[in-house]
Design a protein around this motif. Structure first.
Motif, PDB file in Angstrom:
ATOM      1  N   ILE A  11      46.037  45.920  53.569  1.00  0.00           N
ATOM      2  CA  ILE A  11      45.940  46.787  52.396  1.00  0.00           C
ATOM      3  C   ILE A  11      44.500  46.781  51.919  1.00  0.00           C
ATOM      4  N   GLU A  12      43.907  47.940  51.752  1.00  0.00           N
ATOM      5  CA  GLU A  12      42.544  48.062  51.249  1.00  0.00           C
ATOM      6  C   GLU A  12      42.608  48.340  49.748  1.00  0.00           C
ATOM      7  N   TYR A  13      42.277  47.337  48.939  1.00  0.00           N
ATOM      8  CA  TYR A  13      42.297  47.495  47.501  1.00  0.00           C
ATOM      9  C   TYR A  13      40.934  47.996  47.021  1.00  0.00           C
ATOM     10  N   PRO A  14      40.901  48.839  45.993  1.00  0.00           N
ATOM     11  CA  PRO A  14      39.603  49.269  45.451  1.00  0.00           C
ATOM     12  C   PRO A  14      38.909  48.098  44.763  1.00  0.00           C
ATOM     13  N   LYS A  15      37.600  48.149  44.716  1.00  0.00           N
ATOM     14  CA  LYS A  15      36.833  47.104  44.034  1.00  0.00           C
ATOM     15  C   LYS A  15      37.100  47.174  42.534  1.00  0.00           C
ATOM     16  N   PRO A  16      37.072  46.023  41.833  1.00  0.00           N
ATOM     17  CA  PRO A  16      37.285  46.023  40.383  1.00  0.00           C
ATOM     18  C   PRO A  16      36.216  46.875  39.693  1.00  0.00           C
ATOM     19  N   THR A  21      40.129  47.010  35.680  1.00  0.00           N
ATOM     20  CA  THR A  21      40.407  45.948  36.639  1.00  0.00           C
ATOM     21  C   THR A  21      39.191  45.033  36.738  1.00  0.00           C
ATOM     22  N   ASP A  23      37.360  41.236  38.567  1.00  0.00           N
ATOM     23  CA  ASP A  23      37.382  40.320  39.700  1.00  0.00           C
ATOM     24  C   ASP A  23      38.034  38.998  39.280  1.00  0.00           C
ATOM     25  N   ARG A  24      38.459  38.237  40.259  1.00  0.00           N
ATOM     26  CA  ARG A  24      39.200  37.002  39.992  1.00  0.00           C
ATOM     27  C   ARG A  24      38.403  35.996  39.172  1.00  0.00           C
ATOM     28  N   ARG A  65      45.021  34.977  49.371  1.00  0.00           N
ATOM     29  CA  ARG A  65      45.358  36.239  48.709  1.00  0.00           C
ATOM     30  C   ARG A  65      46.358  36.094  47.564  1.00  0.00           C
TER      31      ARG A  65
END
Length: 122
Positions: A11-16, A21, A23-24, A65
């Protein structure tokens, strides 16, 4: 139940975007997570060979993940082999690792001293 990685499409998620959204590590910072440096590790492995030998090989390393705080990461060692690194200081005590690990190899115990996330408005 996880399927082997060979049966799945990545799955290719968009960048935050930093607005809706994030980042972690920024999210972990906002949680005010704090652990005493001299406390015993509250995240351990039953068998240190399982993350690379089974989870990385079969499931493409789900530990890296499923953890919302990025506690688990696979790093290369000098011999160019993979090793699971546990960054327990980032743990937000959600217990996802204890539930989601396909081999049930991760042991999560309550940390000493009441450390962890500090949500002052809750």
């Amino acid at each position: 139940m996880l399927k082997p990685a060979s049966l799945c499409k990545p799955i290719e998620y968009p960048k935050p975007d930093g607005k809706l959204t994030f980042d972690r590590l920024s999210s972990v910072f906002i949680s005010n997570t704090n652990h005493e440096e001299n406390q015993p590790a509250h995240l351990t492995l039953k068998d240190a060979t399982v993350p690379v030998g089974i989870n990385l090989k079969t499931y493409a390393g789900p530990e890296a993940r499923f953890c919302p705080a990025g506690v688990y990461e696979f790093v290369k060692v000098d011999s160019d082999e993979d090793r699971l690194q546990i960054n327990a200081q980032n743990c937000v005590h959600c217990k996802t690792c204890d539930i989601k690990d396909p081999t049930q190899n991760i042991v999560w115990v309550t940390p000493e001293g009441g450390g962890g996330p500090n949500y002052p408005n809750m």
